[in-house]
Enzyme design. Structure first.
Site, PDB file in Angstrom:
ATOM      1  N   SER A  91      67.398  14.403  44.411  1.00 38.18           N
ATOM      2  CA  SER A  91      68.467  15.323  44.348  1.00 38.18           C
ATOM      3  C   SER A  91      69.690  14.946  43.616  1.00 38.18           C
ATOM      4  O   SER A  91      70.281  15.915  42.833  1.00 38.18           O
ATOM      5  CB  SER A  91      69.220  15.446  45.650  1.00 38.18           C
ATOM      6  OG  SER A  91      68.184  15.632  46.693  1.00 38.18           O
ATOM      7  N   GLY A 137      74.965  30.960  53.510  1.00 38.71           N
ATOM      8  CA  GLY A 137      74.109  30.099  53.161  1.00 38.71           C
ATOM      9  C   GLY A 137      72.889  30.819  52.268  1.00 38.71           C
ATOM     10  O   GLY A 137      72.716  31.008  51.091  1.00 38.71           O
ATOM     11  N   SER A 138      71.918  31.365  53.082  1.00 44.81           N
ATOM     12  CA  SER A 138      70.875  32.045  52.403  1.00 44.81           C
ATOM     13  C   SER A 138      71.272  33.536  51.778  1.00 44.81           C
ATOM     14  O   SER A 138      70.617  34.180  51.008  1.00 44.81           O
ATOM     15  CB  SER A 138      69.695  32.400  53.465  1.00 44.81           C
ATOM     16  OG  SER A 138      69.194  31.440  54.026  1.00 44.81           O
ATOM     17  N   ILE A 163      77.707  20.322  49.119  1.00 44.76           N
ATOM     18  CA  ILE A 163      77.669  20.212  47.596  1.00 44.76           C
ATOM     19  C   ILE A 163      77.284  18.658  47.644  1.00 44.76           C
ATOM     20  O   ILE A 163      78.082  17.901  47.724  1.00 44.76           O
ATOM     21  CB  ILE A 163      79.066  20.592  47.309  1.00 44.76           C
ATOM     22  CG1 ILE A 163      79.256  21.884  47.818  1.00 44.76           C
ATOM     23  CG2 ILE A 163      78.936  20.544  45.615  1.00 44.76           C
ATOM     24  CD1 ILE A 163      78.578  22.926  47.445  1.00 44.76           C
ATOM     25  N   ARG A 243      64.509  24.280  42.036  1.00 48.36           N
ATOM     26  CA  ARG A 243      63.415  24.394  42.778  1.00 48.36           C
ATOM     27  C   ARG A 243      62.018  23.996  42.226  1.00 48.36           C
ATOM     28  O   ARG A 243      61.244  23.515  42.846  1.00 48.36           O
ATOM     29  CB  ARG A 243      63.347  25.975  43.168  1.00 48.36           C
ATOM     30  CG  ARG A 243      64.418  26.494  44.045  1.00 48.36           C
ATOM     31  CD  ARG A 243      64.251  28.071  44.295  1.00 48.36           C
ATOM     32  NE  ARG A 243      65.440  28.443  45.008  1.00 48.36           N
ATOM     33  CZ  ARG A 243      65.966  29.546  45.259  1.00 48.36           C
ATOM     34  NH1 ARG A 243      65.429  30.521  44.527  1.00 48.36           N
ATOM     35  NH2 ARG A 243      66.834  29.973  45.878  1.00 48.36           N
ATOM     36  N   ASP A 336      53.382   9.071  62.598  1.00 47.06           N
ATOM     37  CA  ASP A 336      52.721   9.011  63.575  1.00 47.06           C
ATOM     38  C   ASP A 336      51.630   7.925  63.431  1.00 47.06           C
ATOM     39  O   ASP A 336      51.342   7.160  64.201  1.00 47.06           O
ATOM     40  CB  ASP A 336      52.041  10.284  63.895  1.00 47.06           C
ATOM     41  CG  ASP A 336      51.098  10.120  65.291  1.00 47.06           C
ATOM     42  OD1 ASP A 336      51.901   9.941  66.171  1.00 47.06           O
ATOM     43  OD2 ASP A 336      49.953  10.498  65.131  1.00 47.06           O
ATOM     44  N   LEU A 338      51.940   5.037  61.605  1.00 48.55           N
ATOM     45  CA  LEU A 338      52.503   3.875  61.758  1.00 48.55           C
ATOM     46  C   LEU A 338      52.957   3.612  63.181  1.00 48.55           C
ATOM     47  O   LEU A 338      53.500   2.436  63.418  1.00 48.55           O
ATOM     48  CB  LEU A 338      53.843   3.907  60.784  1.00 48.55           C
ATOM     49  CG  LEU A 338      53.285   3.311  59.261  1.00 48.55           C
ATOM     50  CD1 LEU A 338      52.379   4.343  58.608  1.00 48.55           C
ATOM     51  CD2 LEU A 338      54.648   3.279  58.385  1.00 48.55           C
ATOM     52  N   GLU A 363      68.182  24.816  48.426  1.00 45.77           N
ATOM     53  CA  GLU A 363      67.787  25.684  47.472  1.00 45.77           C
ATOM     54  C   GLU A 363      66.485  26.600  47.878  1.00 45.77           C
ATOM     55  O   GLU A 363      65.528  26.699  47.620  1.00 45.77           O
ATOM     56  CB  GLU A 363      66.868  24.578  46.586  1.00 45.77           C
ATOM     57  CG  GLU A 363      67.575  23.259  46.057  1.00 45.77           C
ATOM     58  CD  GLU A 363      68.388  23.517  45.012  1.00 45.77           C
ATOM     59  OE1 GLU A 363      68.489  24.726  44.166  1.00 45.77           O
ATOM     60  OE2 GLU A 363      69.582  22.828  44.776  1.00 45.77           O
ATOM     61  N   GLY A 364      67.066  27.250  49.059  1.00 44.24           N
ATOM     62  CA  GLY A 364      66.308  28.456  49.542  1.00 44.24           C
ATOM     63  C   GLY A 364      65.481  27.858  50.598  1.00 44.24           C
ATOM     64  O   GLY A 364      64.535  26.875  50.405  1.00 44.24           O
TER      65      GLY A 364
END
Lengths: 384, 263
Positions: A91, A137-138, A163, A243, A336, A338, A363-364
């Site tokens: 990121s 957001g979206s 951010i 993306r 699972d 593990l 990012e969507g």
């Protein structure tokens, strides 16, 4: 361990292989041994940054301005390897490269490019990307942030939330409405009226800095407007770049989880035999490898299309949606397999699993990418 | 300075090695190859000398087509030129013939110093650098952990870790230096340098170009040959003794003495 069931390596150039191997070695030697502790403490491994900069990963697919000038497949392989280490690290590089440097590179003036790009490529300056708001957001088109011209200045007001890198950024790209049109502005650290708060209490992307940016009558010189930005589509074009990197990065997370689960299953003895000998475990491992293989092929073709200038943003939506979804499924299955060990940061499965919950949303969101593709297929937008 | 580095491509330490059908070679199928670990120190030291004194670094490797990948890695680290030495006649060369082939290539070049890793991690013979110095009639310093070079005085000072002590030796250039792991910290190649590596010169030389005939090289020219190769036997299962601690101790001592014969 090589996870390449369909020998996709034969589709890579010699340079692409060398680049992947170099970043792979760096991640194995420098990232994986320390990242669990950073995740636990909630700190970003800042001391890796000078060496990552020296390697040339920042803005690696941009041309000139001291950037490495790689093609998009090589850039994608870098993202894959970084996220094999941790989504937080990927990121960091994504934000710096695909959101900030790309935005300045594409929408900036010559002066802005010369001022920021070389120092960002060298890892001396960092940026963040302020689009998302607490209530938008979206639906970024509804954003509340506003810019008003005042002589040779713009005055910015608004709040940006979630951010990445906000608290360490030397410059924030703030998207705000100027006379009703969304434009990008460069707001430098320390500008009066800009307050940056680090967001705590995250249970995901803990080895990554997330911040809230508050702009109160924040006055910036007029030359800090990104002159070529025109509306929301400019911001969205940056997201397409990020993306693209995420689609590759998710494969890295999935590879890390699969490798860990396979090694564990082969050595963990229950009922006097390795748990890998049980059909229920084998089914999970086969599912993992199959999904990874499909995602690898999707990324590679997406990258080749991008290099030819033929990539469509809806293809990026499909790759981001599919690959993050499969990576999250794989991380959960690995956790699972593990058993109790799967909840410990001594292993990586739960770290990847928690990280990918963010990657699925940012990012969507997965849902938004489905709607973008739904619109593409039917011609009917299900939103707005 | 004209600096030469001899490298070998070897199986990655994490690769699972299998013995080939003839019982004398490893099976290369599915093996990931890397630049020999000790050669990384040689390449790094060569690049540092170039950065300090100027000049050119040439990397040389004997081996089939795949060694080009290893040579490109060295070019990406910062070497200037690479030479691949290969000819079907080179197959099965022992350390002596390998050094002979390398020496013929080096004799065609200007050189002030030659670096080799102290040993290759696959065969562990540690003999190529030594043969090479002899064949070229040069001074040598082996297992070097620190190096000082004075190109004007044509001298070097090499530091060596020897059993229980440190040794400092001085010698004349040109010389052959074999590198030990403490010498430096090899760099990662940078992405721009990886891109530039493709444009750097990578030359191929065969037996004829080196003035060698097939009787001198490969198995024919070799002074030692591999008779067989086998993997170490798989570790047998450990024994767990159960019961009364006194009895267990007594049994343990008996087994150590009679079965394991270690006490």
């Amino acid at each position: 361990m090589k996870i390449d069931f369909f020998n996709t390596e034969s589709l890579l150039s010699e340079e692409e292989i060398l680049i992947r191997n170099t970043i792979r070695k760096f991640v194995d030697e420098r990232v994986i041994p320390i990242i669990g502790d950073h995740f636990e403490k909630g700190t970003f491994p800042m001391d890796l940054i000078p060496d990552l900069a020296k390697l040339g990963v920042f803005g690696a697919n941009l041309q000139g301005y001291e950037c490495a000038g790689l093609n998009n497949v090589a850039y994608g392989l870098i993202m894959q390897e970084l996220e094999r280490g941790d989504s937080g690290l990927r990121s960091f590089v994504s934000v710096q490269s695909a959101l900030v440097m790309y935005a300045i590179y594409t929408y900036g003036s010559q002066e802005q490019k010369e001022k920021w790009l070389p120092s960002m490529a060298r890892g001396e300056k960092f940026g963040c990307f302020g689009l998302t708001e607490p209530d938008y957001g979206s639906n970024p088109a509804g954003m509340q942030a506003r810019a008003v011209k005042d002589g040779k200045f713009y005055i910015l007001n608004g709040t940006k939330r979630w951010i990445t890198n906000g608290s360490i950024a030397d410059v924030a790209i703030i998207w705000a409405k100027l006379n009703g049109q969304i434009r990008g502005f460069l707001v430098e650290k320390g500008t009066p009226g800009l307050t940056v708060l680090e967001m705590k209490k995250k249970l995901s992307l803990r080895a990554s800095i997330t911040s809230e940016l508050i702009l109160e009558d924040c006055r910036i010189p007029e030359e800090n407007l990104l002159p070529k930005t025109e509306g929301l589509k400019s911001a969205l074009s940056c997201l397409t770049q990020a993306r693209y990197g995420i689609a590759w990065g998710a494969v890295g997370s999935a590879m890390a989880c699969y490798e860990e689960a396979l090694n564990y299953a082969k050595t963990r003895i229950q009922f006097d035999k390795p748990i890998a000998s049980f059909q229920l475990i084998q089914e999970k491992l086969v599912f993992m490898l199959t999904e990874i293989t499909k995602a690898q092929l999707m990324c590679l073709q997406l990258g080749r299309l991008k290099d030819k200038g033929e990539m469509d943003y809806t293809q990026v939506s499909m790759a981001k949606l599919n690959n993050v979804h499969m990576a999250l499924e794989i991380a959960r299955e690995a956790r699972d397999i593990l058993g109790a060990n799967g909840i410990s940061l001594e292993y990586s499965a739960i770290r990847h699993m928690n990280n990918l919950e963010s990657v699925k949303t940012y990012e969507g969101t997965e849902n938004m990418h489905k709607l973008i593709l739904g619109q593409k297929i039917t011609g009917i937008p299900a939103f707005n | 300075m004209n600096i030469i580095v001899c490298i070998k491509q070897v199986p990655d330490t994490t690769t699972k090695v299998r013995v080939g059908k003839d019982g004398k070679h490893i099976d290369p199928g599915g093996v990931k190859f890397i630049v020999n670990t000790y050669d990384d120190f040689a390449v790094e030291e060569a690049i540092r000398l170039k950065e300090r004194f100027g000049g050119e670094v040439t990397v040389i490797s004997m081996g089939p087509e795949r060694v080009k990948e290893a040579l490109r890695m060295c070019l990406a680290m910062g070497a200037d030129k690479a030479i691949q030495l290969w000819d079907p006649a080179f197959e099965d060369s022992d350390p002596y013939t390998t050094a002979l082939i390398l020496s013929k290539a080096i004799q065609q070049l200007p050189y002030d110093i030659i670096f080799c890793g102290k040993q290759a991690i696959d065969r562990d013979t540690m003999s190529v650098p030594v043969y090479l110095a002899e064949l070229l009639g040069l001074p040598q310093a082996t297992l070097v952990v620190k190096l000082e070079v004075d190109p004007n005085a044509r001298k070097f000072i090499a530091y060596r870790d020897i059993e229980g002590a440190k040794e400092v030796i001085e010698g004349l250039l040109p010389a052959v230096i074999s590198t030990q792991w403490k010498l430096n910290e090899p760099r990662y190649p940078t992405l721009p340098n990886i891109m530039k590596a493709k444009k750097k010169e990578l030359k191929e030389l065969n037996a004829a170009a080196l003035g060698l005939d097939s009787a001198q090289v490969g198995e024919k020219g070799s002074r030692v040959k591999v008779l067989s190769m086998e993997l170490p036997p798989p570790r047998s299962k450990g024994k767990i003794l159960k019961g009364d601690p006194r009895e267990v101790c007594r049994e343990l001592v008996r087994l150590l003495r009679e079965e394991a014969k270690v006490i």
